[in-house]
Design an enzyme around this catalytic site. Sequence first.
Site, PDB file in Angstrom:
ATOM      1  CG  PHE A 116      -3.960  -0.814   0.526  1.00  0.00           C
ATOM      2  CD1 PHE A 116      -4.678  -2.027   1.562  1.00  0.00           C
ATOM      3  CD2 PHE A 116      -3.381   0.579   1.126  1.00  0.00           C
ATOM      4  CE1 PHE A 116      -5.313  -1.171   2.658  1.00  0.00           C
ATOM      5  CE2 PHE A 116      -3.583   1.098   2.049  1.00  0.00           C
ATOM      6  CZ  PHE A 116      -4.401   0.143   3.413  1.00  0.00           C
ATOM      7  CB  SER A 117       0.512  -3.319  -4.482  1.00  0.00           C
ATOM      8  OG  SER A 117       2.162  -3.665  -3.454  1.00  0.00           O
ATOM      9  N   GLY A 118      -0.566  -6.442  -2.796  1.00  0.00           N
ATOM     10  CA  GLY A 118      -0.146  -7.501  -2.643  1.00  0.00           C
ATOM     11  C   GLY A 118       0.777  -8.058  -2.451  1.00  0.00           C
ATOM     12  CE  LYS A 119       4.342  -4.282   1.169  1.00  0.00           C
ATOM     13  NZ  LYS A 119       3.463  -2.992   0.604  1.00  0.00           N
ATOM     14  CB  THR A 120       1.341  -9.657   2.996  1.00  0.00           C
ATOM     15  OG1 THR A 120       2.038  -8.428   3.491  1.00  0.00           O
ATOM     16  CG2 THR A 120       1.059 -10.338   3.988  1.00  0.00           C
ATOM     17  CD  GLU A 172       4.637  -5.432   7.332  1.00  0.00           C
ATOM     18  OE1 GLU A 172       4.464  -3.997   6.640  1.00  0.00           O
ATOM     19  OE2 GLU A 172       2.822  -5.271   7.146  1.00  0.00           O
ATOM     20  CB  CYS A 229      -0.861   6.534  -9.422  1.00  0.00           C
ATOM     21  SG  CYS A 229      -2.162   8.173 -10.288  1.00  0.00           S
TER      22      CYS A 229
HETATM   23 ZN    ZN Z   1      -3.716   8.558 -10.021  1.00  0.00          ZN
END
Ligand code: ZN
Length: 191
Positions: free
Chosen positions: A24-28, A94, A182
């Site tokens: 969910f960090s936007g890699k793709t 991936e 985090c």
């Molecule tokens: Zn946190």
Amino acid sequence: MEEISLHYAPRETGWIEVICGCMFSGKTEELIRRLRRAEIARQSVSIFKPRIDKRYSDDHIVSHSDDRLKSVVVDSALEIPPLCKDAHVVGIDEGQFFGMELVDVCESLANEGKRVIVAGLDQDYRGKPFEPMPQLLSIAEYITKTLAICMVCGNPADRTQRKIHQGDRVLVGAKDIYEARCRKCFVPPAE
Ligand code: ZN
């Protein structure tokens, strides 16, 4: 590095770019953005993903925001070189699901003069380095680490929390199984 400007891109040589981070960090999304820009510049682009990722769509790379690009599904990294002989740019999604063979494949494609862009998880669900991404980071010219937002506290997040108890390193799923956390909120699984 947000973007390698075409003006400053290396000339007459290939190179490796790695886009890594948690889920969910936007890699793709970032991979798709770079590949689209190359296509707009009329460069020949080949895109690959491992067969293990059956999420959403079989012959596309697909971001969590449902952006997609046509890709070729391969069982092994060794299948990639013969399939991208004419490509200027090679995109691989991936990357963590390919074995260590991916490292030599990327190295030789870059040595042949291609721009190689690999996206992948740099940590597994235990928060441990996820091969072959650490090795790719070492040999890459350009590295981007994308951060997500911690689902618990809203801090920048670089870890993938597995929400169910399952000991396999590879467990394909999305928001039903994983969330971004985090360092403070990440809870490593009991060994
Ligand atoms: Zn946190």
